[in-house]
Design an enzyme around this catalytic site. Structure first.
Site: not given
Ligand code: KPL
Length: 292
Positions: A11-12, A180, A184
């Site tokens: 994935g990304a 984190k 999120n």
């Molecule tokens: O962790 C991220 C996500 O996309 O899941 C952030 C930090 C919000 C960046 O988009």
């Protein structure tokens, strides 16, 4: 020891790690399909780079990789690792990159080798079959849940930093994971619901929604005894929104691609904590109801 790392999950995030780490180390990206096509990286500065990362399937993995970066979604992590585990040495060090706080504890306890957790604010999204757009530079903390393996954490952070991904080892991983998770929770469900980029949260009508969610997060974190970030929750969360303004958050990408979302991994631990401490979280509850 740091060459020939495997990145599990195309994935990304997996593509981003592969594209950057490939400059300095031998890496391979593991997915459902092998491919000889390069990964195309669009840097935050708009440069387009082609990286010839080998893409393999789990059964083609080398028996003794130096390290495995587990870069799947939280809900796919255990299954993906179980499939890879049939082919690699169980003493292989793992780095878990999942959002939320659902897989970190069980995998740390169950995997025979050393397990580190990484928390990152790098913003990236996939483009086509082979591309990744690095939409916003972030920072990564890496460490063991109980503060173990400091040398390994130091090596992994150095490896990331050498590859131009800002990183540092930490000995307060649990706290970083909660931080984190707060980021999120404040960003992902809202941008997924309204199908907006992170930066749009700064504008009406979204800004007051973020502020209300931060209020709930604050109460849960305080009750759970999670140390407040240096400049407070508001400052930390708005800073990430600022630096990833152009990004489509991972949950929005999931919704757009008709994939399951990480709702459980991100909001689940917050509800568990709220229940434990008997705290009302009306804004988080509303998020849960409106998140796919
Ligand atoms: O962790 C991220 C996500 O996309 O899941 C952030 C930090 C919000 C960046 O988009």
């Amino acid at each position: 020891m740091m060459n020939s790392a495997l990145i599990l999950g195309p994935g990304a995030l997996g593509r981003l790690l592969a594209a950057y780490l490939d400059q300095q180390n031998r890496v391979a990206l593991i997915g459902r399909q092998a491919s000889s096509r390069p990964i195309n990286l669009v840097t935050p500065e708009g440069e387009i780079l082609s990286r010839p990362v080998p893409r393999i399937t789990a059964d083609q993995a080398p028996r003794q990789p130096a390290l495995v970066h587990l870069a799947t979604k939280a809900y796919a992590a255990q299954q993906a690792l179980a499939e890879l585990a049939e082919h690699i040495d169980p003493a292989t060090p793992l780095v878990l990159w999942q959002n939320g706080f659902q897989v970190q504890e069980p995998l740390t306890r169950r995997w025979p080798g050393p397990v580190l957790c990484a928390t990152t604010t790098e913003g990236a999204y996939t483009q086509g079959e082979d591309g990744v757009v690095h939409a916003g530079r972030g920072h990564t903390f890496v460490g063991h849940l109980d503060g173990g393996y400091p040398e390994l954490a130091d090596n992994v952070a150095k490896m990331l930093a050498r590859a131009s991904l800002s990183a540092e080892p930490c000995d307060d991983t649990r706290r970083r994971l909660w931080h984190k998770l707060a980021v999120n929770a404040a960003i992902n469900p809202l941008v997924a619901r309204y199908r907006i980029r992170n930066g749009q949260l700064r504008d009406r009508p979204f800004r007051p929604m973020v502020t209300a969610i931060i209020g709930d997060l604050n109460s849960v974190m305080e009750a759970e005894g999670i140390t407040t970030p240096e400049n407070g929750w508001e400052a930390m969360i708005w800073k990430v929104i600022e630096t990833t303004a152009n990004n489509r958050a991972s949950m929005l990408q999931d919704v757009l691609a008709n994939r399951p979302t990480e709702r459980d991994a991100i909001l689940g631990p917050l509800f568990e904590a709220a229940r434990r401490h008997d705290i009302a979280t009306p804004h988080l509850n509303a998020l849960w109801d409106s998140t796919p």
